[in-house]
Write a protein that holds these residues in place. Sequence first.
Motif, mmCIF file in Angstrom:
data_model
loop_
_atom_site.group_PDB
_atom_site.id
_atom_site.type_symbol
_atom_site.label_atom_id
_atom_site.label_comp_id
_atom_site.label_asym_id
_atom_site.label_seq_id
_atom_site.Cartn_x
_atom_site.Cartn_y
_atom_site.Cartn_z
ATOM 1 N N VAL A 39 -17.391 78.366 59.320
ATOM 2 C CA VAL A 39 -16.873 76.758 58.793
ATOM 3 C C VAL A 39 -15.451 76.365 59.471
ATOM 4 O O VAL A 39 -15.270 75.489 59.883
ATOM 5 C CB VAL A 39 -16.720 77.162 57.206
ATOM 6 N N GLU A 42 -16.164 74.870 62.696
ATOM 7 C CA GLU A 42 -16.810 73.624 62.683
ATOM 8 C C GLU A 42 -15.557 72.644 62.488
ATOM 9 O O GLU A 42 -15.597 71.452 62.937
ATOM 10 C CB GLU A 42 -17.603 73.609 61.682
ATOM 11 N N LYS A 43 -14.678 73.201 61.606
ATOM 12 C CA LYS A 43 -13.515 72.233 61.077
ATOM 13 C C LYS A 43 -12.495 72.058 62.266
ATOM 14 O O LYS A 43 -11.914 70.976 62.468
ATOM 15 C CB LYS A 43 -12.885 72.635 59.797
ATOM 16 N N ASN A 44 -12.258 73.336 63.039
ATOM 17 C CA ASN A 44 -10.930 73.433 63.997
ATOM 18 C C ASN A 44 -11.332 74.194 65.133
ATOM 19 O O ASN A 44 -10.742 75.148 65.149
ATOM 20 C CB ASN A 44 -9.740 73.560 63.211
#
Length: 142
Positions: A39, A42-44
Motif C-alpha cells: 500500500v 502504491e501511494k509513494n
Amino acid sequence: MEDLKREGFTLVNGSLGLDLKHCQLVLRKIAGYHAASVVLHEKNPKCFNNFLDNVYSTDCLDDFGPVIRTIFKNCVDMISKWPGYGTYVDTLRSLEDTIVSHIRKANERDEAMYNVLNHGDLWINNIMFKYNEQKQEVEDVR
C-alpha cells in the motif's frame, strides 16, 4: 524505538521453539507488514528507492556464495538424517552448486507482481510476545 517491555511484551525461550499459536501470530503480523509495504509503495513509490537493491540482488551475494553453499550443504546433510525426508535429499543436493543463482532469481523485482519489504532478520530473538494475564495465553506479537 519504544520499550516493548513496558507494554508487557517479552522474549520467549528460543530453545523451546514456538507452538502453532505463536507461529500463527508471527505470520499474521509479517503478512500485515508485507501488505502495508504494498500500500505504501502504491501511494509513494519513491520512498522505496533505497530498498530496490539488497544483498541478494547485488554482487554481495557473490561474495557470500561460498558461505551460502556451505550452509545449504550442511542443511541438506541434516535433512538426510530425518526420517521420512529422504525423497527430497537428491533434489536438494542437485541444487548445491546453483543455490546462489536460485536465491538471486527469487529476489529479483518483478514489477508485474507484488514486491514487499521483508523483515530481513526474523528469528526468535527479534520477536516479542504479549500474554493474556488471566490465562497466560499469547495474544500479540511485535
